[in-house]
Design a protein around this motif. Structure first.
Motif, PDB file in Angstrom:
ATOM      1  N   GLY A 197      -3.570   5.543   8.580  1.00  0.00           N
ATOM      2  CA  GLY A 197      -5.072   6.222   8.448  1.00  0.00           C
ATOM      3  C   GLY A 197      -5.088   6.787   7.045  1.00  0.00           C
ATOM      4  N   ASN A 198      -5.931   7.771   6.908  1.00  0.00           N
ATOM      5  CA  ASN A 198      -4.998   8.341   5.794  1.00  0.00           C
ATOM      6  C   ASN A 198      -4.278   9.416   5.348  1.00  0.00           C
ATOM      7  N   ALA A 199      -4.006  10.293   4.620  1.00  0.00           N
ATOM      8  CA  ALA A 199      -3.282  10.780   4.063  1.00  0.00           C
ATOM      9  C   ALA A 199      -2.751  12.500   5.068  1.00  0.00           C
ATOM     10  N   ALA A 200      -4.540  12.868   5.052  1.00  0.00           N
ATOM     11  CA  ALA A 200      -4.282  14.292   6.202  1.00  0.00           C
ATOM     12  C   ALA A 200      -4.272  14.064   8.064  1.00  0.00           C
ATOM     13  N   GLN A 201      -4.328  12.986   7.887  1.00  0.00           N
ATOM     14  CA  GLN A 201      -4.186  12.066   9.593  1.00  0.00           C
ATOM     15  C   GLN A 201      -2.367  11.874   9.467  1.00  0.00           C
ATOM     16  N   THR A 202      -1.838  11.248   8.690  1.00  0.00           N
ATOM     17  CA  THR A 202      -0.841  11.587   9.025  1.00  0.00           C
ATOM     18  C   THR A 202       0.357  12.567   8.452  1.00  0.00           C
ATOM     19  N   ASN A 203      -0.796  13.371   7.650  1.00  0.00           N
ATOM     20  CA  ASN A 203      -0.069  14.486   7.731  1.00  0.00           C
ATOM     21  C   ASN A 203       0.227  15.624   8.761  1.00  0.00           C
ATOM     22  N   GLU A 204      -0.842  15.366  10.052  1.00  0.00           N
ATOM     23  CA  GLU A 204      -0.321  16.233  10.933  1.00  0.00           C
ATOM     24  C   GLU A 204       0.365  15.760  11.876  1.00  0.00           C
ATOM     25  N   ARG A 205       0.246  14.266  11.880  1.00  0.00           N
ATOM     26  CA  ARG A 205       1.468  13.723  12.093  1.00  0.00           C
ATOM     27  C   ARG A 205       3.430  14.075  12.243  1.00  0.00           C
ATOM     28  N   TYR A 206       3.203  14.042  10.573  1.00  0.00           N
ATOM     29  CA  TYR A 206       4.285  14.881  10.382  1.00  0.00           C
ATOM     30  C   TYR A 206       4.461  15.876  10.548  1.00  0.00           C
ATOM     31  N   LYS A 207       3.606  16.620  10.954  1.00  0.00           N
ATOM     32  CA  LYS A 207       3.942  18.817  11.445  1.00  0.00           C
ATOM     33  C   LYS A 207       4.160  18.009  13.044  1.00  0.00           C
ATOM     34  N   LEU A 208       3.850  17.232  13.591  1.00  0.00           N
ATOM     35  CA  LEU A 208       3.486  16.840  14.687  1.00  0.00           C
ATOM     36  C   LEU A 208       5.367  16.261  14.986  1.00  0.00           C
ATOM     37  N   VAL A 267      -0.362   4.055   6.576  1.00  0.00           N
ATOM     38  CA  VAL A 267      -0.618   5.303   5.778  1.00  0.00           C
ATOM     39  C   VAL A 267      -1.409   4.690   4.212  1.00  0.00           C
ATOM     40  N   ALA A 268      -2.877   4.864   3.938  1.00  0.00           N
ATOM     41  CA  ALA A 268      -2.984   4.756   2.579  1.00  0.00           C
ATOM     42  C   ALA A 268      -3.169   5.388   1.931  1.00  0.00           C
ATOM     43  N   ILE A 269      -2.291   5.148   0.082  1.00  0.00           N
ATOM     44  CA  ILE A 269      -2.131   5.902  -1.183  1.00  0.00           C
ATOM     45  C   ILE A 269      -2.498   5.335  -2.453  1.00  0.00           C
ATOM     46  N   ASP A 270      -3.357   5.717  -2.419  1.00  0.00           N
ATOM     47  CA  ASP A 270      -4.247   5.141  -3.575  1.00  0.00           C
ATOM     48  C   ASP A 270      -3.633   6.322  -5.322  1.00  0.00           C
ATOM     49  N   SER A 271      -3.234   7.158  -5.253  1.00  0.00           N
ATOM     50  CA  SER A 271      -3.239   8.050  -6.279  1.00  0.00           C
ATOM     51  C   SER A 271      -1.902   9.241  -5.826  1.00  0.00           C
ATOM     52  N   ALA A 272      -1.399  10.033  -6.517  1.00  0.00           N
ATOM     53  CA  ALA A 272      -0.902  11.224  -6.857  1.00  0.00           C
ATOM     54  C   ALA A 272      -1.574  12.039  -5.707  1.00  0.00           C
ATOM     55  N   ALA A 273      -2.900  12.846  -6.036  1.00  0.00           N
ATOM     56  CA  ALA A 273      -3.631  12.943  -5.066  1.00  0.00           C
ATOM     57  C   ALA A 273      -3.423  12.973  -3.349  1.00  0.00           C
ATOM     58  N   ASP A 274      -3.660  11.769  -3.225  1.00  0.00           N
ATOM     59  CA  ASP A 274      -2.668  11.300  -1.930  1.00  0.00           C
ATOM     60  C   ASP A 274      -2.003  12.082  -1.588  1.00  0.00           C
ATOM     61  N   MET A 275      -0.741  11.350  -2.602  1.00  0.00           N
ATOM     62  CA  MET A 275       0.592  11.477  -2.231  1.00  0.00           C
ATOM     63  C   MET A 275       0.713  13.438  -1.499  1.00  0.00           C
ATOM     64  N   GLU A 276      -0.142  13.709  -2.452  1.00  0.00           N
ATOM     65  CA  GLU A 276      -0.476  15.991  -2.245  1.00  0.00           C
ATOM     66  C   GLU A 276      -0.462  16.131  -1.143  1.00  0.00           C
ATOM     67  N   VAL A 277      -1.604  15.079  -0.102  1.00  0.00           N
ATOM     68  CA  VAL A 277      -2.408  15.817   0.708  1.00  0.00           C
ATOM     69  C   VAL A 277      -1.474  15.320   2.412  1.00  0.00           C
ATOM     70  N   LEU A 278      -0.990  14.122   1.723  1.00  0.00           N
ATOM     71  CA  LEU A 278       0.387  13.791   2.580  1.00  0.00           C
ATOM     72  C   LEU A 278       1.765  14.783   3.363  1.00  0.00           C
ATOM     73  N   PHE A 279       1.538  15.154   2.276  1.00  0.00           N
ATOM     74  CA  PHE A 279       3.168  16.996   2.171  1.00  0.00           C
ATOM     75  C   PHE A 279       2.417  17.731   2.595  1.00  0.00           C
ATOM     76  N   ALA A 280       1.223  18.195   2.911  1.00  0.00           N
ATOM     77  CA  ALA A 280       0.279  18.807   3.055  1.00  0.00           C
ATOM     78  C   ALA A 280       1.026  20.899   3.420  1.00  0.00           C
ATOM     79  N   ASP A 281       1.631  21.775   2.810  1.00  0.00           N
ATOM     80  CA  ASP A 281       1.981  22.280   3.683  1.00  0.00           C
ATOM     81  C   ASP A 281       3.785  21.893   4.583  1.00  0.00           C
ATOM     82  N   ILE A 282       4.338  21.177   4.080  1.00  0.00           N
ATOM     83  CA  ILE A 282       5.414  20.600   3.945  1.00  0.00           C
ATOM     84  C   ILE A 282       6.743  20.643   2.778  1.00  0.00           C
TER      85      ILE A 282
END
Length: 561
Positions: A88-99, A136-151
Motif C-alpha cells: 500500500g502506501n507509506a502510512a499503511q506500511t509504517n503501521e505494519r513496521y510498528k507491529l 510499498v509505493a515510494i515517490d519521494s523523500a516525503a514518502d520515506m519520512e512517512v514510512l519511518f514516522a515514529d521509528i
C-alpha cells in the motif's frame, strides 16, 4: 591435521571465548538441555584424535570461518529477526513496521512495489494497476519520512531490497533520517544495490550495466567516507535461487558477483580492508535441510579464502561473509497453505544451523497475497520458538564434524570453484567482472538456471520429487484462506498526494539539482551528493531516474532462442 594442531586450535578458540565473556559479550542465560544437562559452547574432535583436513573445518571465529564468524556463536549475539514487509502506501506500511517491532522484530526490511523497483512514479502510465501491490509505493523523500514516522532510524537497522534505483532511494532514506534530526554518519543498515543479479535472474534494471556499476562505485565510496557502519551492498543469491537455480549455482553466482564488487572497489582505489566489511549477502533457505546448511558453511569458507588469497584482505572483518537469509518463497504452495508454516520452520532452522546473521521467515499466505497480520505474527513467532525453545542457539555450529554435513560442504565448495573457473574462462582480462558481464551478454547464466529449473520441474511431474498437498497427500479438510488485498483506492490516493506535493515544490530548485546530478554523471565526480540534494528538494524517484535514463539510455536484454 595432527593432535597438537587441533589442541592448539582449541586453545586459541578458548582464549577468544574467554576474552568475549570477560568483556560482557556472552549472554547471561541458561545453557542447558531441556533435561538440565549443561552443554559446551562448541564441540570438536575428542582429545588425541587426528582428523584429516580439519583445518578446513576449524573453530568458530577463526579462518576460514566455516564454523562461524564469532567464537561465541549465538551465545554472544543471536541472529536479527528482520521481517520483510511493505504494501500500500507509506502510512499503511509504517503501521505494519510498528507491529513487527512490537512483536519482537529486531530490524526492518522494506519491500517496494513494482513502480518503485523500476524507478517510476506512481502517476507514470506504466505504473497503472501496480501501485502499492507487492510492496510499498515510494515517490519521494516525503514518502520515506512517512514510512519511518515514529521509528527512530538511529536505533533500528533497516534493510532495503531494491537494486536498479537503489541509490536515489537511499538518498531519500538519508533525507528522512535528517528530518528526524539524526546524524546520518551513524546510520546502520543494508541496501541491496546488487545489479548483477538483476541481469542474471530478477530482471529489474534501469540502465546498461556500466552506468549501474558506476553508481554502485560512487555509493561504496560515499559510505566508506561518510557512513562507515552502513552496508551499501547486499549481494543477493535469493533471487537467483527463486528463479530455479541449484544450491551450488546460487552460491557460486552470488559469490562471483561479490568478487566483482570487490574488484569494483579496488578499481576505485579503495582499501579492501575498509570497504569489504560493507559487503553483505542475502541467501535463500530452501527445503533440502542439510544441503542448505552445507551451502552456508561453504560460503563463509570460500569468501574468506578468496578475500585473503586473491584480493589481499588482511583483517578478519574484511574476510567475513555476513549474510541475511529468507526462507524460500518458491517453496510455498497455494494448496494446503497451512503446510507452509512447517516448510518455513524447517528452512529457518537450516539457516540458523548454518550460522545466519539475520533472518526473515515467510508467512503462510504469501504465495497467495500480502501477509495478513496473523500470518505475519506466526512468521515472527516461528523464529522466536527456534531462538528461545529448542536449544540450537546454545552451541556454535552444532553439526560441525558431521560426516554428511562436511562432505556436502566440500562438495558444494568444489562445484562453486568449478563455476568460478568457467566464469574466468569467459573473461577478456582475467577479472571476475569481465566474465560476469560476458556471461550476462551471452545469456549463459540464464540458460544454466533454466536448465536446472527444467530438471526439477520434470522430476516433480514424474513424481520423483514430492510436494505434500500438490503431487502427493492431496486430500485435505483445510478451508480457503481469507487473504489481504490492497484497494485500488491506494493508487488513487497516492497519485492525489503526489500531485499536491508537485504543486507545492520549488521547481527551479529541483531543476537545478537534477542538472547538477546530470553534470556529475558526465564527469568522474561522485554522484551521491548531487542526488542527495535532489532528494532534499523533493525531486521524485521517477524524475531522478528519467534524467539518468535520458543520459545513459535504457537497457534491453538481447533476444535469445
Amino acid at each position: 591435521m595432527d593432535t597438537d594442531q587441533i589442541r592448539a586450535g582449541r586453545a586459541r578458540w578458548q582464549e577468544r571465548f574467554d576474552a568475549a565473556a570477560r568483556s560482557g559479550r556472552v549472554a547471561d542465560r541458561d545453557f542447558t538441555t531441556l533435561s538440565g544437562s549443561a552443554v559446551e559452547p562448541v564441540y570438536g574432535p575428542p582429545e588425541g584424535d587426528q582428523v584429516a583436513g580439519f583445518e578446513r573445518i576449524g573453530w568458530p571465529g577463526e579462518f576460514p570461518f566455516t564454523r562461524g564468524l564469532y567464537p561465541t556463536g549465538y551465545r554472544g549475539r543471536t541472529w536479527t529477526i528482520r521481517q520483510f514487509a511493505g504494501f500500500g502506501n507509506a502510512a499503511q506500511t509504517n503501521e505494519r513496521y510498528k507491529l513487527i517491532l512490537a512483536s519482537g522484530g529486531g530490524g526492518l526490511s522494506v519491500a517496494f512495489d513494482m513502480p518503485t523497483l523500476m524507478g517510476r512514479d506512481s502517476d507514470d502510465p506504466q505504473s497503472l494497476g501496480e501501485v502499492g501491490h507487492c510492496g510499498v509505493a515510494i515517490d519521494s523523500a516525503a514518502d520515506m519520512e512517512v514510512l519511518f514516522a515514529d521509528i527512530a532510524l538511529g536505533e533500528v537497522t533497516t534493510s532495503m531490497t531494491i537494486s536498479g534505483p537503489a541509490v536515489p532511494v537511499f538518498c531519500m532514506y538519508l533525507v528522512a533520517a535528517e528530518r528526524q534530526g539524526i546524524d546520518i554518519g551513524g546510520l546502520n543498515g543494508t541496501l541491496q544495490t546488487d545489479i548483477f543479479k538483476e541481469y542474471i535472474a530478477q530482471k529489474e534494471w534501469l540502465f546498461p550495466p556500466e552506468p549501474h556499476l558506476r553508481l554502485i562505485g560512487d555509493l561504496m565510496e560515499y559510505c566508506v567516507e561518510k557512513i562507515p557502519d552502513y552496508k551499501p551492498l547486499s549481494v543477493s543469491g535469493y533471487h537467483i535461487r527463486e528463479a530455479g537455480s541449484t544450491a551450488a549455482q546460487e552460491l557460486a553466482y552470488t559469490l562471483a558477483d561479490g568478487f566483482g564488487y570487490v574488484e569494483l572497489g579496488l578499481s576505485r582505489g579503495l582499501d579492501v580492508d575498509e570497504f569489504a566489511p560493507g559487503l553483505s549477502f542475502f541467501f535463500d533457505a530452501h527445503l533440502d535441510f542439510f544441503e542448505e546448511i552445507a551451502k552456508f558453511r561453504a560460503a563463509r569458507r570460500i569468501w574468506a579464502r578468496w578475500l585473503r588469497d586473491v584480493y589481499g584482505a588482511k583483517t578478519d572483518k574484511a574476510q567475513w561473509l555476513r549474510f541475511h537469509t529468507q526462507t524460500a518463497g518458491v517453496s510455498l504452495t497455494a494448496q494446503q497453505p497451512d503446510n507452509n508454516i512447517v516448510r518455513t520452520a524447517i528452512e529457518a532452522l537450516a539457516a540458523v544451523l548454518g550460522g545466519t546473521n539475520s533472518l526473515h521467515t515467510n508467512a503462510l499466505d504469501e504465495v497467495l497475497a500480502l501477509p495478513s497480520e496473523k500470518a505475519a505474527e506466526i512468521a515472527v513467532r516461528t523464529q522466536q520458538v527456534i531462538m528461545e525453545e529448542i536449544g540450537v542457539a546454545n552451541v556454535a555450529d552444532p553439526l560441525g564434524g558431521s560426516w554428511y554435513v562436511e562432505a556436502l560442504t566440500d562438495k558444494i565448495e568444489a562445484e562453486a570453484e568449478a563455476v568460478f573457473a568457467r566464469i574466468r574462462d569467459m573473461s577478456s582480462d582475467g577479472t571476475m567482472t569481465a566474465g560476469i558481464l560476458r556471461g550476462i551478454e551471452d545469456g549463459w547464466f540464464m540458460s544454466e538456471i533454466a536448465e536446472a529449473a527444467f530438471a526439477y520441474q520434470t522430476a516433480l511431474e514424474k513424481g520423483e520429487k514430492k510436494i505434500v498437498g500438490v503431487n502427493c497427500h492431496t486430500n485435505t479438510v483445510e478451508e480457503p484462506l481469507e487473504i489481504m488485498r490492497v484497494s485500488h483506492e491506494v493508487e488513487r490516493e497516492q497519485k492525489r498526494v503526489l500531485a499536491q506535493r508537485r504543486a507545492a515544490r520549488d521547481t527551479a530548485a529541483i531543476d537545478a539539482a537534477l542538472g547538477r546530478m546530470v553534470q556529475a554523471a558526465r564527469t568522474d565526480a561522485n554522484m551521491v551528493p548531487a542526488m542527495l540534494d535532489a532528494a532534499r528538494a523533493e525531486a521524485t524517484l521517477g524524475e531522478i531516474c528519467d534524467a539518468l535514463r535520458a543520459e545513459w539510455g535504457d537497457y534491453r536484454e538481447p533476444p535469445r532462442f
